[in-house]
Design a protein around this motif. Structure first.
Motif, PDB file in Angstrom:
ATOM      1  N   THR A  86      28.072  23.816  22.752  1.00  0.00           N
ATOM      2  CA  THR A  86      29.503  23.848  22.439  1.00  0.00           C
ATOM      3  C   THR A  86      29.740  24.741  21.215  1.00  0.00           C
ATOM      4  O   THR A  86      28.800  25.323  20.682  1.00  0.00           O
ATOM      5  CB  THR A  86      30.002  22.422  22.103  1.00  0.00           C
ATOM      6  N   THR A  87      30.988  24.770  20.785  1.00  0.00           N
ATOM      7  CA  THR A  87      31.292  25.534  19.566  1.00  0.00           C
ATOM      8  C   THR A  87      30.963  24.731  18.303  1.00  0.00           C
ATOM      9  O   THR A  87      31.053  25.258  17.203  1.00  0.00           O
ATOM     10  CB  THR A  87      32.783  25.903  19.528  1.00  0.00           C
ATOM     11  N   GLY A  88      30.620  23.464  18.449  1.00  0.00           N
ATOM     12  CA  GLY A  88      30.294  22.644  17.269  1.00  0.00           C
ATOM     13  C   GLY A  88      30.608  21.182  17.513  1.00  0.00           C
ATOM     14  O   GLY A  88      31.010  20.778  18.618  1.00  0.00           O
ATOM     15  N   GLY A  89      30.447  20.407  16.456  1.00  0.00           N
ATOM     16  CA  GLY A  89      30.615  18.967  16.566  1.00  0.00           C
ATOM     17  C   GLY A  89      32.000  18.550  17.030  1.00  0.00           C
ATOM     18  O   GLY A  89      32.148  17.563  17.758  1.00  0.00           O
ATOM     19  N   THR A  90      33.005  19.304  16.634  1.00  0.00           N
ATOM     20  CA  THR A  90      34.369  18.942  17.017  1.00  0.00           C
ATOM     21  C   THR A  90      34.537  19.017  18.525  1.00  0.00           C
ATOM     22  O   THR A  90      34.999  18.062  19.163  1.00  0.00           O
ATOM     23  CB  THR A  90      35.382  19.854  16.295  1.00  0.00           C
ATOM     24  N   GLU A  91      34.140  20.134  19.119  1.00  0.00           N
ATOM     25  CA  GLU A  91      34.259  20.262  20.581  1.00  0.00           C
ATOM     26  C   GLU A  91      33.424  19.185  21.279  1.00  0.00           C
ATOM     27  O   GLU A  91      33.877  18.565  22.249  1.00  0.00           O
ATOM     28  CB  GLU A  91      33.801  21.651  21.057  1.00  0.00           C
ATOM     29  N   SER A  92      32.221  18.937  20.779  1.00  0.00           N
ATOM     30  CA  SER A  92      31.358  17.934  21.423  1.00  0.00           C
ATOM     31  C   SER A  92      32.011  16.556  21.383  1.00  0.00           C
ATOM     32  O   SER A  92      32.016  15.837  22.392  1.00  0.00           O
ATOM     33  CB  SER A  92      29.996  17.870  20.731  1.00  0.00           C
ATOM     34  N   ASN A  93      32.576  16.198  20.234  1.00  0.00           N
ATOM     35  CA  ASN A  93      33.192  14.866  20.127  1.00  0.00           C
ATOM     36  C   ASN A  93      34.431  14.758  21.022  1.00  0.00           C
ATOM     37  O   ASN A  93      34.657  13.730  21.662  1.00  0.00           O
ATOM     38  CB  ASN A  93      33.536  14.557  18.663  1.00  0.00           C
ATOM     39  N   ILE A  94      35.216  15.818  21.084  1.00  0.00           N
ATOM     40  CA  ILE A  94      36.403  15.808  21.962  1.00  0.00           C
ATOM     41  C   ILE A  94      35.964  15.644  23.420  1.00  0.00           C
ATOM     42  O   ILE A  94      36.489  14.800  24.153  1.00  0.00           O
ATOM     43  CB  ILE A  94      37.222  17.113  21.807  1.00  0.00           C
ATOM     44  N   GLN A  95      34.971  16.419  23.812  1.00  0.00           N
ATOM     45  CA  GLN A  95      34.543  16.408  25.215  1.00  0.00           C
ATOM     46  C   GLN A  95      33.904  15.068  25.608  1.00  0.00           C
ATOM     47  O   GLN A  95      34.097  14.589  26.729  1.00  0.00           O
ATOM     48  CB  GLN A  95      33.558  17.550  25.471  1.00  0.00           C
ATOM     49  N   ALA A  96      33.160  14.479  24.678  1.00  0.00           N
ATOM     50  CA  ALA A  96      32.530  13.187  24.986  1.00  0.00           C
ATOM     51  C   ALA A  96      33.610  12.135  25.228  1.00  0.00           C
ATOM     52  O   ALA A  96      33.552  11.365  26.196  1.00  0.00           O
ATOM     53  CB  ALA A  96      31.613  12.767  23.845  1.00  0.00           C
ATOM     54  N   LEU A  97      34.635  12.125  24.359  1.00  0.00           N
ATOM     55  CA  LEU A  97      35.696  11.121  24.529  1.00  0.00           C
ATOM     56  C   LEU A  97      36.552  11.432  25.759  1.00  0.00           C
ATOM     57  O   LEU A  97      37.093  10.525  26.388  1.00  0.00           O
ATOM     58  CB  LEU A  97      36.560  11.004  23.266  1.00  0.00           C
ATOM     59  N   ARG A  98      36.622  12.718  26.098  1.00  0.00           N
ATOM     60  CA  ARG A  98      37.359  13.087  27.324  1.00  0.00           C
ATOM     61  C   ARG A  98      36.680  12.470  28.555  1.00  0.00           C
ATOM     62  O   ARG A  98      37.335  11.922  29.446  1.00  0.00           O
ATOM     63  CB  ARG A  98      37.395  14.609  27.434  1.00  0.00           C
ATOM     64  N   VAL A  99      35.346  12.541  28.559  1.00  0.00           N
ATOM     65  CA  VAL A  99      34.599  11.940  29.669  1.00  0.00           C
ATOM     66  C   VAL A  99      34.829  10.430  29.691  1.00  0.00           C
ATOM     67  O   VAL A  99      35.127   9.852  30.748  1.00  0.00           O
ATOM     68  CB  VAL A  99      33.087  12.265  29.545  1.00  0.00           C
ATOM     69  N   ALA A 100      34.715   9.808  28.513  1.00  0.00           N
ATOM     70  CA  ALA A 100      34.908   8.350  28.447  1.00  0.00           C
ATOM     71  C   ALA A 100      36.286   7.984  28.990  1.00  0.00           C
ATOM     72  O   ALA A 100      36.441   7.026  29.752  1.00  0.00           O
ATOM     73  CB  ALA A 100      34.750   7.869  27.012  1.00  0.00           C
ATOM     74  N   ARG A 101      37.297   8.748  28.602  1.00  0.00           N
ATOM     75  CA  ARG A 101      38.664   8.468  29.066  1.00  0.00           C
ATOM     76  C   ARG A 101      38.769   8.622  30.581  1.00  0.00           C
ATOM     77  O   ARG A 101      39.329   7.767  31.279  1.00  0.00           O
ATOM     78  CB  ARG A 101      39.646   9.418  28.394  1.00  0.00           C
TER      79      ARG A 101
END
Ligand code: 0PR
Length: 375
Positions: A86-101
């Motif tokens: 990813t582009t960094g921790g921010t994108e990774s955290n957004i994407q992980a929560l997107r999957v959870a949602r």
């Protein structure tokens, strides 16, 4: 834009002045990034035009990405994980929560994060329409498990644990979060953006990764302690179906999991090169050095009657200093780049690979002098 172009030499000269005004990394204690490894820089340049947004043109670089993910997976306790750079921790955290949602069908979903969570979770919550519930911390600034349990309700979809908090470098009790996630059937995301490339190399063994059955996904950033080039973030999922929640069909045969379309293959290749070149032994040496510097700082601070907020767990130390703002401004006048934590207020020092023992000695002498004046 000007009508006529500027000659190369003149332009480079003016840009050299721009760079001269920026922080020299060897005086920086406030950053979670570091000067990239020289090999990473060379490889980055060689792959400069590669674009992970078009695998048809750059199949080799795509292959390198898969290999980087496999190396990260093996570091994080599994032979089989699914993810992307990813582009960094921010994108990774957004994407992980997107999957959870997207895995859940709850109407008003909420996520429980530690009060110590990085502000990227706020961004994720706003983008994804999630409610963030902040669990309180124990006296060692780890997430309080009872607080997490009390916050869980029928709309909770995920828990977040942090392995290496931004402020104090603390590691949450991920083992206990994992048990709760399993018993409550919740998605558990571990933010190891910083700690993911530190904790596996510490003398002490901390459980925080895919060896725990409840951990669903992990953020781990090669552009922090991995000494790779920016932008190199990492996002890994235990299950392919989870990763595939992100999948979008692009054009005919193409599929994309990433948030961004066009994205750097150069930093992917740089990460591959630095991982292969250093190996576990190389990273262990780096982490050992950073921990040695952390210990030197802790000893010197204690000798000056200054206590760290917590006994350092990783290579971050936060010192409780009186008249902190005055001390900070005096250090800044001496061209040191430091930062502070808010609750409690402390001087935060991150011992990155660019810090040498000599520079640290100079800094600690300055700190002692400045504190002497202020007291
Ligand atoms: N998760 C944790 C635990 C983090 O510490 C950070 C960044 C992130 C996620 C977000 O990562 P990205 O910034 O890669 O998206 N923590 C530092 C911060 O924001 C990053 C940083 C880096 C700060 C370099 C200063 C600096 O010079 O404070």
């Amino acid at each position: 834009m000007d009508e006529y172009g500027v000659v190369e030499g003149e332009l480079l000269e003016s840009l050299r002045h721009v760079r001269e005004k920026e922080a020299p990394f060897n005086r920086v204690f406030s950053s979670m990034c570091t000067r990239p490894h020289p090999l990473a820089v060379r490889v980055h340049q060689k792959f400069i035009e590669t674009n992970m947004g078009d695998n048809r043109l750059f199949p080799g670089t795509k292959d390198l990405e898969d290999r980087v993910i496999a190396m990260l997976a093996s570091l994080l306790g599994t032979q089989n994980a699914f993810g992307y750079i990813t582009t960094g921790g921010t994108e990774s955290n957004i994407q992980a929560l997107r999957v959870a949602r997207d895995l859940s069908s709850k109407k008003n979903p909420n996520v429980i994060v530690p009060a110590s969570a990085h502000f990227s979770f706020e961004k994720a919550a706003r983008i994804l329409g999630l409610e963030i519930k902040k669990a309180s911390l124990d006296k060692c600034y780890r997430v309080d498990i009872t607080s997490v349990e009390n916050l869980i309700d029928e709309n909770t979809i995920a828990l977040v644990g942090i392995a290496g908090t931004t402020e104090y470098g603390q590691i949450d009790p991920i083992e206990q979060l994992s048990e709760i996630a399993l018993s409550e059937d919740l998605f558990l995301h571990v933010d190891a953006a910083f700690g993911g490339l530190v904790i596996p190399f510490l003398e002490r063994d901390y459980k925080f990764d895919f060896t725990l059955d409840g951990v669903s996904s992990i953020t781990v950033d090669p552009h922090k302690m991995g000494a790779s080039t920016i932008p190199s973030g990492g996002l890994l999922f235990r299950c392919r179906e989870h990763m595939d929640q992100l999948m979008i069909s692009a054009y005919q045969e193409e599929k994309q999991h990433s948030l961004t379309g066009t994205r750097s293959g150069a930093s992917v290749a740089a990460t591959y090169a630095v991982f292969k070149h250093l190996g576990r032994r190389g990273y262990k040496r780096i982490v050992d050095r950073c921990m040695k510097l952390t210990n030197i700082t802790e000893k010197r601070a204690l000798s000056l009657d200054i206590n760290p907020v917590i006994k350092p767990v990783i290579n971050i130390i936060a010192l409780q200093i009186q008249n902190l703002d005055e001390v900070l401004s005096k250090l800044e006048k001496r061209n040191w780049y430091v930062s502070k934590t808010i609750k409690p207020k402390a001087l935060r020092l991150i011992m990155m690979p660019h810090i040498t023992e000599g520079i640290l000695g100079e800094f600690l002498d300055d700190l002692e002098e400045v504190i002497g004046y202020v007291r």
